[in-house]
Motif scaffolding. Structure first.
Motif, PDB file in Angstrom:
ATOM      1  N   SER A  57     -15.591   7.017   0.108  1.00 17.18           N
ATOM      2  CA  SER A  57     -14.385   7.421   0.837  1.00 17.18           C
ATOM      3  C   SER A  57     -14.175   6.625   2.116  1.00 17.18           C
ATOM      4  CB  SER A  57     -14.450   8.913   1.174  1.00 17.18           C
ATOM      5  OG  SER A  57     -15.544   9.196   2.034  1.00 17.18           O
ATOM      6  N   THR A  58     -15.196   5.922   2.606  1.00 13.88           N
ATOM      7  CA  THR A  58     -15.043   5.128   3.830  1.00 13.88           C
ATOM      8  C   THR A  58     -14.415   3.766   3.565  1.00 13.88           C
ATOM      9  OG1 THR A  58     -17.321   4.347   3.559  1.00 13.88           O
ATOM     10  CG2 THR A  58     -16.973   6.243   5.014  1.00 13.88           C
ATOM     11  N   HIS A  59     -13.897   3.539   2.349  1.00 14.47           N
ATOM     12  CA  HIS A  59     -13.358   2.210   2.049  1.00 14.47           C
ATOM     13  C   HIS A  59     -12.084   1.892   2.819  1.00 14.47           C
ATOM     14  CE1 HIS A  59      -9.963   3.145  -0.864  1.00 14.47           C
ATOM     15  NE2 HIS A  59     -10.528   4.323  -0.714  1.00 14.47           N
ATOM     16  N   VAL A  60     -11.450   2.900   3.417  1.00 11.27           N
ATOM     17  CA  VAL A  60     -10.336   2.657   4.338  1.00 11.27           C
ATOM     18  C   VAL A  60     -10.723   3.270   5.682  1.00 11.27           C
ATOM     19  CG1 VAL A  60      -7.888   2.988   4.822  1.00 11.27           C
ATOM     20  CG2 VAL A  60      -8.660   2.724   2.466  1.00 11.27           C
ATOM     21  N   THR A  61     -11.192   2.416   6.580  1.00 11.38           N
ATOM     22  CA  THR A  61     -11.708   2.852   7.878  1.00 11.38           C
ATOM     23  C   THR A  61     -10.937   2.145   8.980  1.00 11.38           C
ATOM     24  OG1 THR A  61     -13.922   3.244   6.987  1.00 11.38           O
ATOM     25  CG2 THR A  61     -13.743   2.897   9.354  1.00 11.38           C
ATOM     26  N   ASN A  62     -10.465   2.891   9.965  1.00 11.23           N
ATOM     27  CA  ASN A  62      -9.650   2.324  11.038  1.00 11.23           C
ATOM     28  C   ASN A  62     -10.528   1.683  12.111  1.00 11.23           C
ATOM     29  OD1 ASN A  62      -6.968   2.792  10.196  1.00 11.23           O
ATOM     30  ND2 ASN A  62      -7.193   4.962  10.658  1.00 11.23           N
ATOM     31  N   GLY A  63     -11.197   0.610  11.706  1.00  8.89           N
ATOM     32  CA  GLY A  63     -12.030  -0.151  12.616  1.00  8.89           C
ATOM     33  C   GLY A  63     -13.443  -0.279  12.108  1.00  8.89           C
TER      34      GLY A  63
END
Length: 431
Positions: free
Chosen positions: A220-226
């Motif tokens: 789920s961390t494949h889209v991380t804001n930074g």
């Protein structure tokens, strides 16, 4: 501290390699290769080291070298570019008392470019999705949990849409010798070194239009804001560590909302042969859920992927395990096995089996006697897609999938005795 220790270890290994081999052999420039080779991703060097481009999957994750890597590959001067993507039009019908039906579309477009520079390789990665058009509440999916549609209530039995901008990242790698390199990856947004390749990027799962219900235990961390990742590659091994923003994206899917790099992870990957890829990873995620801001999660994952290529065939299988240990509440485990078999570039059969502990199924009804309890849910999915033959850079396919669930008796009054679901879809895919 974990990230600092791993980063120090990477720098130590780098120094040791330099001392052992003071006159590194720099791989030949990609731009010097002929056009036929440039079109073959199995022969092109990757962004992070002197290994096949086909080894590199989402973020900095690895997959088997023999994996199929679809897309349009081209040489534009000194730049090697790749464009890949898909768009699905889906009819979704989830059964049982909690099930719903919806027609929607999900999509992804990835553009990558890399070139050799004196002393190394630079790379650019971008990925966008029109998922926000399906609405903030996403699409119905029984037993799926995670994130929120309004900042007030949990998404339960629904899969959230992905952000418009899924990845905007830059990379730089430099060889230490003919068999080793170090690299740095920075993304806003991007993907940290945690878990296997994201489900829409691994061949074993990319034709299944439904997100795994184990998603928030594995990738789920494949889209991380930074995110910033530093890594060391030596032959078929890769050690890497990331610092990243732990909070998952909110309901404002068209925005990029950078935050403090408050979380960290470490991952060890190994490709023993061209047909196998393995990884183990650990991450400390600070305040991932907006509705539980004081709860941090320690996540551990392990996965093995096998890829068997053949004449006009490809068969890939992924086995993965993930464990979430929150700072408050119950720890939970998730298990996944998924497989896809492609025959003659027209027929693809795929399946997925999952077993996961769910404790959020009654989070929106805190007065329920079942609120906060862990329930072990099993899911089996099977599907098929037929791609019409095409001489163009895209192909059109039609397909469907069926899913059945295994649930404890306590959930029967809420979900029904034998819940099931189905999806029918039409897909356009760049090839």
């Amino acid at each position: 501290m974990t990230t600092l220790r791993i980063s120090a270890l990477v720098l130590f290994l780098y120094a040791a390699q330099v001392l052992a081999d003071p006159a590194p052999e720099i791989p030949p420039s990609n731009s010097a290769m002929d056009s036929d080779t440039a079109m073959n991703s199995h022969m092109m060097s990757g962004m992070y080291g002197n290994h096949p481009m086909s080894r590199e999957a989402s973020g900095t994750s690895w997959q088997p070298d023999s994996s199929v890597q679809e897309g349009i590959h081209n040489m534009d001067g000194d730049w090697m570019t790749m464009v890949h993507g898909f768009a699905n039009a889906i009819y979704d019908n989830q059964g049982g008392p909690r099930g719903q039906a919806k027609s929607f579309s999900n999509s992804m477009l990835m553009v990558m470019a890399q070139r050799d520079v004196e002393g190394g390789t630079i790379g650019l990665r971008s990925m966008v999705s029109l998922d926000p058009l399906m609405g903030k509440s996403g699409y119905p999916e029984l037993f799926q949990t995670g994130e929120t549609a309004d900042g007030k209530t949990y998404l339960i039995d629904r899969q959230h849409p992905h952000n418009l901008f899924m990845e905007l990242a830059a990379t730089y790698s430099t060889p230490i010798s003919s068999s080793s390199s170090i690299f740095i990856y920075a993304g806003l947004p991007g993907e940290p070194a945690l878990g296997p390749a994201a489900f829409m990027h691994r061949f074993s799962g990319q034709d299944n239009v439904e997100a795994p219900i184990t998603h928030h235990w594995l990738d789920s961390t494949h889209v991380t804001n930074g995110v910033v990742t530093v890594g060391y590659v030596v032959k078929n091994w890769k050690l890497e560590s990331s610092v990243f923003h732990g909070r998952e994206p909110d309901q404002y899917r068209y925005q990029i909302e950078p935050g403090k790099l408050d979380s960290n992870s470490v991952r060890l990957s190994y490709n023993p042969t061209p047909n196998w890829s393995m990884q183990v990873s650990y991450g400390h995620i600070t305040s991932p859920e907006a509705l539980e801001p004081d709860v941090n999660v320690n996540r551990t994952t392990a996965s093995v992927t096998s890829n068997i290529p053949g004449d006009d065939t490809n068969w890939q299988t992924t086995l993965a395990w993930g464990r979430n240990a929150p700072s408050a509440g119950l720890s939970s485990n998730a298990y996944l096995i998924e497989s896809a078999l492609s025959l003659g570039h027209t027929h693809t059969f795929f399946g997925r089996g999952e077993l996961v502990d769910k404790d959020e199924l009654f989070a929106n009804t805190p007065t329920s006697p079942l609120a906060g309890e862990n329930f072990r849910v099993g899911k089996v999915s099977a599907g098929y897609i037929y791609d019409f033959p095409s001489d163009f850079n895209y192909k059109i396919g039609v397909g469907g999938l069926l899913s059945r669930y295994s649930i404890p008796t306590e959930l029967t009054p809420t979900y029904g005795a034998n819940p099931s679901s189905m999806m029918l879809f039409v897909r356009v895919k760049i090839q």
